[in-house]
Design a protein around this motif. Structure first.
Motif, PDB file in Angstrom:
ATOM      1  N   UNK A   1       0.831  -1.202   0.000  1.00 60.91           N
ATOM      2  CA  UNK A   1       0.000   0.000   0.000  1.00 60.91           C
ATOM      3  C   UNK A   1       0.870   1.259   0.000  1.00 60.91           C
ATOM      4  N   UNK A   2       1.950   1.258   0.769  1.00 59.89           N
ATOM      5  CA  UNK A   2       2.816   2.436   0.844  1.00 59.89           C
ATOM      6  C   UNK A   2       3.488   2.708  -0.498  1.00 59.89           C
ATOM      7  N   UNK A   3       3.919   1.628  -1.168  1.00 53.67           N
ATOM      8  CA  UNK A   3       4.571   1.817  -2.455  1.00 53.67           C
ATOM      9  C   UNK A   3       3.594   2.360  -3.484  1.00 53.67           C
ATOM     10  N   UNK A   4       2.376   1.838  -3.486  1.00 56.54           N
ATOM     11  CA  UNK A   4       1.354   2.335  -4.410  1.00 56.54           C
ATOM     12  C   UNK A   4       1.072   3.805  -4.146  1.00 56.54           C
ATOM     13  N   UNK A   5       1.053   4.189  -2.859  1.00 61.00           N
ATOM     14  CA  UNK A   5       0.818   5.595  -2.511  1.00 61.00           C
ATOM     15  C   UNK A   5       1.943   6.484  -3.037  1.00 61.00           C
ATOM     16  N   UNK A   6       3.180   5.988  -3.011  1.00 64.21           N
ATOM     17  CA  UNK A   6       4.307   6.759  -3.536  1.00 64.21           C
ATOM     18  C   UNK A   6       4.196   6.930  -5.046  1.00 64.21           C
ATOM     19  N   UNK A   7       3.763   5.874  -5.720  1.00 58.95           N
ATOM     20  CA  UNK A   7       3.566   5.953  -7.167  1.00 58.95           C
ATOM     21  C   UNK A   7       2.509   7.003  -7.483  1.00 58.95           C
ATOM     22  N   UNK A   8       1.422   6.976  -6.728  1.00 56.50           N
ATOM     23  CA  UNK A   8       0.350   7.957  -6.932  1.00 56.50           C
ATOM     24  C   UNK A   8       0.859   9.367  -6.667  1.00 56.50           C
ATOM     25  N   UNK A   9       1.631   9.517  -5.619  1.00 49.24           N
ATOM     26  CA  UNK A   9       2.154  10.845  -5.268  1.00 49.24           C
ATOM     27  C   UNK A   9       3.049  11.389  -6.384  1.00 49.24           C
TER      28      UNK A   9
END
Length: 377
Positions: free
Chosen positions: A1-9
């Protein structure tokens, strides 16, 4: 989830929209740990590739780029719409769009048609969250259209019913019944993949009841066998248990299900498990000849419990590789060339060693062989 959030950011910092979509959102709302993280964005594939150091083109013609970050792979797909499914599987045309809702409306079920931003806020234009609360599987929009786009979605509905312990919404189920024959158009490899998942899910009997009630079963290879009573079946972490259970319960042979194009390894596992299950008794030779997994499935089929690893460990030898002699030795001692006789004598030797009638020692085996061989000549 954290990695996906970084991609989105990263995508948002470049001026794009981006959201987590699909099953990860569903699982998050159900309190489960999401596994496969998919991101949808209005960024085009080439724009995504420019923003990240490591990417892989895994479906770029359909807008999908795999972003590699922090040891994870996050699929980023451009918002898209799809038109006409001539082969009832692939869209004839994919068009990139700038609207998240347009992207979500092409998905199969409302519970899979939600999105989530990096702050975990849910975007839910089709009532997926409500259907999650009601434990319902409902097609997005008009169910018949969704199933005409990809007929496998009907079998996916059946699979989700057991995987999530949900009911299939009445209108969606009615559409499956009226479009059931379309499942014949789906590649058998895709059918088997879904059935394997059904045989692994915690409530296989729930899914199989829908498979029969919806009319799908009669249009599947070996569909009559699939319509059996599954109430006694308990998933064991490998689909082979289910396929073997299916055949053993109805005293059928593997040929009945060969249409699903099993791999050679899968076929051997199921066939050997059935063979072991049908033996009247097991002795040391049984534990020597059959693999542990084959015996494990056979025990499951017969409702027996035994320490298979221990029994195999107690054998004098575990395989031919451990024999103190080989075929070359036997040919040298007998003065004969290779032929069917060689296999027969190697098995005879194995049996004597496994049953404790002969020690696995080169000299002792030579004496035994010469005595037995000359006695048979």
């Amino acid at each position: 989830m954290k990695t996906a959030a970084k991609v989105i950011r990263n995508l948002e910092n470049a001026g794009f929209e981006a959201y987590i979509v699909g099953g990860a959102v569903r699982d998050f709302l159900l309190g489960k740990v999401p596994h496969d993280m998919d991101v949808a964005s209005n960024a085009y594939p080439e724009e995504v590739k420019k923003l990240f150091n490591r990417t892989v083109d895994i479906g770029i013609e359909h807008g999908t780029v795999l972003v590699l970050m922090e040891g994870e792979g996050i699929e980023v797909t451009t918002f898209r719409t799809e038109s006409e499914y001539t082969d009832l599987r692939r869209p004839d045309k994919v068009e990139f769009v700038q609207s998240l809702e347009e992207d979500l409306k092409r998905r199969d079920f409302t519970i899979n048609a939600m999105a989530m931003d990096k702050d975990l806020a849910i975007i839910d234009p089709f009532g997926g969250k409500s259907d999650l609360e009601k434990c319902l599987i409902r097609a997005v929009g008009e169910a018949g259209e969704r199933f005409q786009e990809d007929a496998l979605r009907m079998l996916r509905a059946v699979r989700f019913s057991g995987q999530l312990n949900f009911a299939i919404e009445e209108g969606t189920l009615a559409a499956i019944r009226s479009h059931a024959s379309l499942i014949r158009s789906v590649a058998v490899e895709r059918l088997k993949n879904e059935l394997d998942k059904i045989l692994l899910n915690p409530r296989t009997q729930h899914s199989m009841a829908y498979l029969k009630d919806s009319g799908l079963a009669k249009h599947l290879p070996a569909g009559g066998l699939l319509s059996m009573d599954w109430t006694g079946y308990e998933p064991k972490g490998q689909a082979a248990f289910g396929w073997a259970y299916l055949l053993h319960s109805q005293q059928k042979q593997f040929e009945e299900i060969k249409g699903y194009k099993f791999s050679n390894a899968e076929r051997r596992l199921v066939e050997r498990a059935l063979e072991a299950a049908n033996l009247t008794e097991w002795d040391d030779w049984t534990f020597y000849c059959f693999e542990a997994k084959e015996l494990e499935i056979a025990c499951y089929l017969n409702g027996t419990d035994m320490d298979i690893p221990l029994r195999k460990e107690q054998l004098p030898i575990k395989s031919k590789r451990e024999l103190a002699v080989n075929g070359i030795d036997l040919m040298e001692w007998s003065g004969r060339k290779q032929g069917p006789w060689l296999r027969q004598w190697i098995e005879k030797m194995e049996r004597h060693i496994v049953y404790g009638q002969l020690e696995n020692d080169n000299g002792l085996i030579k004496d035994w062989f010469l005595n037995e061989y000359n006695g048979d000549s």
